[in-house]
Every structure is written in C-alpha cells, then in structure tokens.
Design a protein around this motif. Structure first.
Motif, PDB file in Angstrom:
ATOM      1  N   ARG A 320       0.805  -1.882  -7.868  1.00  0.00           N
ATOM      2  CA  ARG A 320      -1.040  -1.131  -8.271  1.00  0.00           C
ATOM      3  C   ARG A 320      -1.008   0.201  -7.469  1.00  0.00           C
ATOM      4  N   GLU A 321      -0.134   0.251  -6.189  1.00  0.00           N
ATOM      5  CA  GLU A 321      -0.038   1.538  -5.526  1.00  0.00           C
ATOM      6  C   GLU A 321       0.399   2.918  -6.621  1.00  0.00           C
ATOM      7  N   ALA A 323      -0.195   2.930  -9.853  1.00  0.00           N
ATOM      8  CA  ALA A 323      -0.802   2.980 -10.875  1.00  0.00           C
ATOM      9  C   ALA A 323      -2.095   3.681 -10.305  1.00  0.00           C
ATOM     10  N   ILE A 324      -2.844   3.279  -9.193  1.00  0.00           N
ATOM     11  CA  ILE A 324      -3.837   3.961  -8.955  1.00  0.00           C
ATOM     12  C   ILE A 324      -3.629   5.570  -8.520  1.00  0.00           C
ATOM     13  N   LEU A 325      -2.827   5.619  -7.935  1.00  0.00           N
ATOM     14  CA  LEU A 325      -2.316   7.509  -7.684  1.00  0.00           C
ATOM     15  C   LEU A 325      -2.889   8.089  -9.379  1.00  0.00           C
ATOM     16  N   ASP A 415       3.826   1.530 -17.103  1.00  0.00           N
ATOM     17  CA  ASP A 415       2.384  -0.032 -16.970  1.00  0.00           C
ATOM     18  C   ASP A 415       0.999   1.081 -16.946  1.00  0.00           C
ATOM     19  N   LEU A 417      -2.497   2.682 -16.684  1.00  0.00           N
ATOM     20  CA  LEU A 417      -3.637   2.266 -15.912  1.00  0.00           C
ATOM     21  C   LEU A 417      -3.080   0.991 -15.487  1.00  0.00           C
ATOM     22  N   THR A 418      -3.010   0.183 -16.089  1.00  0.00           N
ATOM     23  CA  THR A 418      -3.248  -0.980 -16.425  1.00  0.00           C
ATOM     24  C   THR A 418      -1.643  -2.342 -15.772  1.00  0.00           C
TER      25      THR A 418
ATOM     26  N   ASN B  50      -5.933   3.545 -21.834  1.00  0.00           N
ATOM     27  CA  ASN B  50      -4.244   4.687 -21.276  1.00  0.00           C
ATOM     28  C   ASN B  50      -4.250   5.328 -22.128  1.00  0.00           C
ATOM     29  N   TYR B  88     -12.325   6.758 -12.416  1.00  0.00           N
ATOM     30  CA  TYR B  88     -11.337   4.964 -13.666  1.00  0.00           C
ATOM     31  C   TYR B  88     -11.399   3.650 -12.167  1.00  0.00           C
ATOM     32  N   PHE B  90     -10.365  -0.140 -11.837  1.00  0.00           N
ATOM     33  CA  PHE B  90      -9.529  -0.957 -11.895  1.00  0.00           C
ATOM     34  C   PHE B  90     -10.237  -1.868 -12.402  1.00  0.00           C
ATOM     35  N   LEU B  96      -6.430   1.841  -2.061  1.00  0.00           N
ATOM     36  CA  LEU B  96      -4.676   1.653  -0.876  1.00  0.00           C
ATOM     37  C   LEU B  96      -5.160   1.053   0.108  1.00  0.00           C
TER      38      LEU B  96
END
Lengths: 420, 231
Positions: A320-321, A323-325, A415, A417-418, B50, B88, B90, B96
């Motif tokens: 997750r970390e 993907a967020i970055l 991955d 962004l998903t 994406n 973006y 999610f 974080l």
C-alpha cells in the motif's frame, strides 16, 4: 519532506522490528570489533612485556613454557638451574648482564619473584624502557626481608611503604601455608608498566632462601623452627634459581651462546630468544585467532542476511505504502532508492551502535581483563584495515538493499496504483 | 478550449496474443467537466485507471492528458506528469499510517514543485492551503495533527480527497473511493468532492461499479461492452 525523512518516518512506524534488526546488525559488528581489538591488544601487550633481553635460560623445558612462566607469569617451572650453572653463565665473557629469578611463592594470588638488584637495573619492557620506582627504593644488597611491589599489587591491596607483607607458600590465591614467621617490609613501589611486572612482588633471592630454610619438599620440617633473625646468620646463597635473563655484550653472539647453553654438559638447560619464541607463540595462536575472526565475519554476514530477510519479509505489508507513493508521483527508481536507503540505514546506525556497545564493553571489562590477563584493551577507533572492512560493510548494506529494492520495484510496476 | 482527457483507438492487452482487456475507440473530456466510468468488476476499470495515471502504457492508441501525448512519453516523464497534474484517490487505505493527517495532506506539495507553487500562490503557505482543504472536506480541526490511524474510514477518504485537491491539479482520478462508505457518507463525500473539483476547475474522473452515482457527473462511460463485442 524528502525521501530520507520519509524513510525514517516509515522505519519509526515499524520500530519494534527495526530495533530488533538493528540489535542484530549491531551485535554482529560488535563481535567483530571486539575480537579484533582483543587480538591486537593481546599481541601488543605481549610484545611490550619484555625488551632488551637477548636470551632467557631455564631448566630443560619447552620453549613456550619457559617464556610463559619466566616473562608472563603463566604456568610453572618444571626444573630449576643450579647456582653453580648460574655462576657459569654470569661469568661468561660474552654475557653483559644477567637477572636471576626464582618463582614459586605468591602473595594474595600475586606471584613473588626472588631476584637481585640487577632486575631493577637491566629489566626492560616496551621500547627499551627501564623499570622506574614510583615510591621508595629498590632493595638493598645486604638486607633480606625487603619487598618491592608492582604497581597493581600496591594499588589493589592498598599497600604503602613500611607495610609488612607475609608470603604464602605456593601459587594458590588462598594458601594454607604462610611464611608468616618471616614478614617482608615494603621498601619500594614500581611505576605502572602495563606488563606482568605490575602484578609481581619482588623480594631478594636471599629472602626466598630464608623463608624456605626450615622447609623441605614444600612442607615445614617438623620440629625445626628457625626465626627470621637466626636465618640471617646462615649462608643464604640460593642453591638454585628458576630462570636467568641474559643480555649479551654483542647481539651477534646470541645464537652461538644459545647453542652452547642448549648443549651444556653439567645440566640440561633451555635457552630461548624471547622475540623468536613469541613468534612461535603467534604462529600457534594465529590458528585460533583466524578461526575467531572467521567466525566473527560469518556472524556479520549472517546479520546482514537477516537484515535483508527482514526487509524482504516486510515488503508485502508495505505494498500500500509503495502504491500511495507511486500515485503521488514517485518513480519506481524512488521505491528502489527508498529500500536501499533503509538497508543502508541499518548498516550505518548498526555500525555506530556497534562501536558504542564495543566501547562500553571494553570500558566495563577492561579493568578486569587487565588484572586477570595483563592485557590492556584500548578504547579506540578501528585500525586502517578494519576501517576499510567496515567501510566495505557499509557499502554492502546499501547494495544489498537492491535485493528488496528490486522486488519492490517489480512489485510496484506490476501493482501500479491498484494494490489493495 | 482544452481537453482534460482524450483517448483514441485505445487497445490494451496483458499478453501480445491475448484478447484486449480494454478497447476504447474515442473518448474526450473537456477540462472542468467530470467523467463517470462505470463497469462491473473485471471490465478493465483498474487497467484504464493505471493507463490514465501513466503507470501503464497502451500497445495501441493514444491517451492525451491536458493535450499532452502522455502515453507516448517515457516512464520518468509520466511519473512527473502524475505528480504535477493528477490527484489520485484510492478505494481505501489512501494514507501513510506513519504520518499525521497534515503530513499526509502536504505530501503532494513535497513531491511536486508545481503543486507546491500553486498552493503557495493561492493560500500563501502550504499549511494554510492544507487547512483550507481539510476545512472544506469537513475534517474536525482537532484531528489535523493526529495520526491517521485514529480516523474513521469516512474521515480517511475525505482526507485523501483533501490531499488530491492540494495544489489544485487539473485532474482528480478516483478509484471507487466510496465503496467502503455507508450511504450517508457517500452522499456527503460525493457532493463535497464534486463541489471542490468544480471550484478549482479540475476534471474529476471517477470509477465505480455503482450506477447510481452517475447523477453527479457530466459524462458517463460504461465499460465491459468491448469484450462482449469481441466475443
């Protein structure tokens, strides 16, 4: 917030794992640092113990044994040399000076050395330094019951000039047999040398004879008591000495004289050149040393592998970390860099911690090691060779970050962004 | 008039020999307009997201964002474009966990000079900008300096929206951000998000399987037909 801060915040979030991983890396490095320190300081303290002496002569025995008991106060003599032989050696034309010593008794676990004033005149340690008196004087030629203490003996047992000490028979720390009828007066205390001399009590050879005058074969002769005063009236010239330190007039004669001693007809003798025998000792010890160093290196490698495994294991939870970055515009190269940074952080902080723990350890046990083994461990930075190795280790920790970094890179590409 | 999004004869397949998972002949979205992309799971929604975010590139066709041929660029340029121009959001777990609410909201400005500049121009300081957006998205002030783990799911999604709006990017892309919210929260979230996007003139591109949400948007694209046709 730059990437380093971000990496640190992320590490802080996982601090329990991080602390354990750091401890693993730090302890593995600490082992290497400490083993190397002990190795170096053992060598230098052994090498510094004796200098200026060309030969050591004792009863026929192994070279190492002779060196260990005569210089390092380790182990026991098996045979003595007769006084007659000692006279022969002393009067040889090639010989410049001699120091006779007699061993066998102790005082509170510190070895008592019977010798004469030549000891204070000719004994040298370190870089040809003579012994120096911190207080008082060396014993007189004509006085028997006088003692000169090594620095540590006086310190630890809190003796000063004028104090009387009783010598115990044998080498046990707690001896049941004391020469309490013939006490010695402390007349001098030596300046510290960092050698076994600090842990020695020196008395005249005549004193050694005097306290054993009513003894035979390690026990008092029943019914025979000779008082300290009565003993003085007898001939106190010793029958034998344990070993003799010899200084040659010319060093060139050393080998020839050594051969003559080893072939001496009247008595089986051994003569050793201290430096050469020390080399033999190193060669023997080197095997153990190398094994220890090799084990330490393996431990460091294991620690590093463990660290990589910890980072790798954590990657899945950190998808997750990543993907967020990525969504915020981080490039896959940033992700790779982030993990190399993390791995390097373990290396750098681990190393700093290791040095601190290593210093703490030496500060904590240094005094005990000094008193127990006569090795003074220094609190210093690693030497050039070890520094290069540690530098290599640091670079390696950054580079092994490529392993989890590459995995995270692939993961974040796949991955996108998903990731959930 | 500039276009926020323009897609031409786009085809995307995971393997060269496989059927395309996604196929769009033409799609245009004017800057400031909003687009709802609806489709069942497996219809290629995530892939399209994406592609639009520049994480994937199509084998055929072109995706232009803000009149730039983003899909033809190299990865580094696309990543930079995303940092500067795309906010973006999610489905969930947007934040974080090791940063505070404020630090999370400030992240885009720390990673993109462009968004930092725009935030500064509009609000003077980055903090003021963050306060503005947190306020607009109804995050109680008491939570601003708290770790994000103390927030409810609804609050977390609104913080994520605040973060996406920081530095006023031209495109806000949202990937089913309401799926974890209950009905009241969905209404609230949708209205605040649409209003704020409109306020800064950004285009909101919103993906969901929930047809009901289409009412909030100017345009709707329904995915899933491509494969039916191919079959």
């Amino acid at each position: 917030m730059n990437w380093i801060q971000l990496a640190l915040a992320s590490l802080w979030n996982r601090r329990s794992t991080v602390v354990l991983t750091l401890a693993m890396v730090a302890l593995s490095l600490c082992l290497l640092l400490t083993v190397d320190r002990i190795r170096q300081d053992t060598r230098s303290s052994f090498a510094n113990t004796l200098s200026g002496t060309d030969l050591i002569i004792g009863g026929r025995t192994g070279n190492l044994n002779l060196l260990l008991y005569s210089v390092f106060r380790i182990g026991n003599a098996t045979n003595n040399i007769s006084w007659q032989t000692y006279d022969d050696i002393r009067n040889n034309n090639a010989v410049a000076w001699t120091i006779p010593i007699t061993l066998g008794d102790s005082h509170h676990g510190y070895r008592v050395i019977g010798t004469n004033t030549d000891y204070f005149e000719h004994y040298q340690y370190g870089r040809r330094q003579n012994l120096a008196l911190q207080k008082g004087r060396a014993f007189d030629r004509d006085v028997v019951y006088e003692a000169v203490l090594g620095h540590e003996v006086a310190q630890v047992l809190d003796y000063d000039l004028g104090d009387e000490i009783v010598i115990a028979h044998g080498l046990g720390r707690t001896s049941f047999e004391n020469h309490d009828d013939k006490p010695f007066v402390v007349v001098g205390i030596l300046a510290p040398t960092g050698t076994p001399v600090d842990r020695s009590v020196h008395i005249p050879l005549e004193g050694y004879t005097a306290i054993h005058i009513d003894w035979q074969s390690g026990a008092r002769i029943p019914g025979l008591t000779i008082s300290a005063e009565e003993a003085l009236e007898r001939d106190l010239t010793p029958d034998s000495v344990t070993a003799v330190f010899v200084g040659m007039k010319s060093r060139i004669q050393t080998f020839q004289f050594q051969r003559r001693i080893n072939e001496y007809r009247q008595e089986p003798l051994s003569a050793i050149i201290p430096g050469a025998t020390l080399q033999e000792l190193w060669q023997m010890i080197a095997i153990a040393e190398n094994a220890l160093i090799a084990v330490s290196f393996m431990v460091v490698v294991t620690g590093t592998l463990g660290m990589v495994a910890v980072i790798l294991a954590g990657l899945n939870e950190r998808r997750r970390e990543m993907a967020i970055l990525r969504a915020l515009g981080a490039r896959p190269a940033h992700i790779l860099g982030l993990l190399m940074l993390e791995s390097g952080f373990y290396g750098l902080l681990g190393l700093m911690l290791a040095i601190l723990v290593h210093w703490g350890l030496i500060a904590a046990v240094g005094l005990w090691v000094q008193s127990q083994y006569g090795i003074s461990l220094a609190i210093t930075l690693p030497d050039a060779t070890l520094s290069m190795i540690l530098g290599g280790f640091l670079v390696t920790t950054f580079l092994v970050g490529l392993v989890p970094g590459w995995k995270a890179y692939r993961q974040s590409l796949a991955d996108g962004l998903t990731a959930n | 008039m500039s276009l926020a999004l323009q897609i031409e004869s786009l085809k995307f397949r995971w393997h060269p020999k496989a059927e395309p998972i996604l196929s769009i002949d033409a799609l245009e979205l004017e800057l400031g307009q909003s687009l709802f992309i609806q489709g069942a799971s497996g219809s290629g929604k995530s892939t399209l997201l994406n592609l639009m975010a520049g994480v994937l590139t199509p084998q055929q066709g072109v995706i232009n964002l803000l009149d730039q041929p983003v899909s033809k660029w190299r990865g580094k340029q696309r990543d930079q474009f995303r940092a500067h121009h795309i906010g973006y959001i999610f489905q969930q777990f947007n934040l974080l966990p090791y940063l505070t609410v404020m630090a999370n909201v400030l992240l885009p400005c720390r990673l993109s000079a462009g968004r930092k500049k725009r935030a500064l121009e509009a609000y003077g300081t980055l903090e003021a900008s963050a306060h503005h957006w947190l306020g607009q998205l109804n995050i109680p002030q008491a939570l601003w300096q708290r770790p994000v783990t103390e927030l409810s799911v609804g609050q977390q999604q609104r913080v994520a929206a605040a973060r996406a709006l920081m530095g006023a990017p031209e495109l806000i892309i949202a990937d089913e951000p309401t799926s974890a919210l209950d009905q009241d929260n969905v209404e609230n979230f949708m209205s605040v998000l649409s209003q704020q996007c409109a306020a800064i003139g950004s285009s909101l591109i919103f993906v969901s399987h929930d047809r009901y949400l289409a009412k909030w948007f100017d345009q709707t694209l329904t995915l899933g037909k491509a494969r039916e046709v191919a079959a």
